[in-house]
Scaffold this active site. Structure first.
Site, PDB file in Angstrom:
ATOM      1  N   PRO A  37     -18.779  33.897 -41.867  1.00  0.00           N
ATOM      2  CA  PRO A  37     -19.380  33.486 -43.131  1.00  0.00           C
ATOM      3  C   PRO A  37     -19.213  32.016 -43.518  1.00  0.00           C
ATOM      4  O   PRO A  37     -20.099  31.452 -44.161  1.00  0.00           O
ATOM      5  CB  PRO A  37     -18.698  34.367 -44.174  1.00  0.00           C
ATOM      6  CG  PRO A  37     -17.903  35.374 -43.446  1.00  0.00           C
ATOM      7  CD  PRO A  37     -17.784  34.938 -42.029  1.00  0.00           C
TER       8      PRO A  37
ATOM      9  N   THR B 294     -23.177  28.932 -39.593  1.00  0.00           N
ATOM     10  CA  THR B 294     -23.713  27.708 -40.191  1.00  0.00           C
ATOM     11  C   THR B 294     -22.608  27.099 -41.029  1.00  0.00           C
ATOM     12  O   THR B 294     -22.304  27.595 -42.121  1.00  0.00           O
ATOM     13  CB  THR B 294     -24.960  28.008 -41.036  1.00  0.00           C
ATOM     14  OG1 THR B 294     -25.945  28.627 -40.188  1.00  0.00           O
ATOM     15  CG2 THR B 294     -25.541  26.742 -41.629  1.00  0.00           C
TER      16      THR B 294
ATOM     17  N   LYS C 236     -24.940  19.029 -37.655  1.00  0.00           N
ATOM     18  CA  LYS C 236     -25.385  17.799 -38.299  1.00  0.00           C
ATOM     19  C   LYS C 236     -26.902  17.862 -38.588  1.00  0.00           C
ATOM     20  O   LYS C 236     -27.347  17.552 -39.678  1.00  0.00           O
ATOM     21  CB  LYS C 236     -25.078  16.596 -37.404  1.00  0.00           C
ATOM     22  CG  LYS C 236     -25.502  15.266 -37.989  1.00  0.00           C
ATOM     23  CD  LYS C 236     -25.104  14.131 -37.058  1.00  0.00           C
ATOM     24  CE  LYS C 236     -25.569  12.799 -37.616  1.00  0.00           C
ATOM     25  NZ  LYS C 236     -25.261  11.706 -36.696  1.00  0.00           N
TER      26      LYS C 236
END
Length: 174
Positions: free
Chosen positions: A66, A94, A169
């Site tokens: 998460p 992510t 990025k």
């Protein structure tokens, strides 16, 4: 086919891991949620009692967690030094760039090859194997990761970079 440890079977990982099993991989799944772990087992994965057990003899470790604090904790406490150094590490979470680069540097310092491979797509795409992966890492690491990611993907894109963090990025700048 590869022996894959898959850690993190929530909304996204719960759809992703079974796609690897359907592709013929030996997927050893682990999650803190018994419900999520049971669902993965019902869909072709084998049960690991802990993350350490899942990674013990893994050729590939895939994580879908998460947040950065979970990624850092799992890698530092349960993957690095527990998985064989020959295992390819793939983080699909992510997370922020600094965390992705930090854990990749720690992994590399211990002899591991790692890529960050955040996904685009939702729960339905995860279940149907139609995610888009943006993969940061060396050309060699990408070449090792692509056949593992393909059964879960409609697209696997190499974001480039000498190490992990490049995909994070790019994803953070979109």
């Amino acid at each position: 086919m590869a022996r894959i440890a898959f850690i993190g079977l929530g909304h996204m990982g719960g759809g992703m891991a079974p796609n690897l099993a359907k592709a013929g991989h030996d997927v050893r799944a682990f999650d803190l949620s018994e419900e999520a772990l049971s669902a993965a087992v019902e869909n072709g994965c084998s049960r690991a009692a802990s993350a350490e057990e899942a990674v013990k003899d893994a050729e590939v470790v895939v994580t879908m967690l998460p947040a950065a604090k979970h990624v850092l904790g799992v890698y530092r406490d349960q993957v690095l030094g527990k998985a064989p150094t020959s295992a390819l590490l793939i983080d699909c979470s992510t997370i922020d760039v600094a965390s992705a680069r930090s854990i990749e540097e720690e992994a590399a310092g211990l002899g591991y090859v790692m890529v960050d491979a955040p996904v685009s797509g939702g729960i339905a795409a995860a279940a149907s194997g139609n995610l888009a992966f943006m993969v940061g890492g060396s050309d060699e690491a990408f070449a090792r990761a692509q056949p593992i990611l393909d059964p879960m993907a409609k697209a696997v894109i190499h974001a480039g970079g000498a190490g992990a963090g490049q995909a994070a990025k790019i994803c953070n700048n979109i």
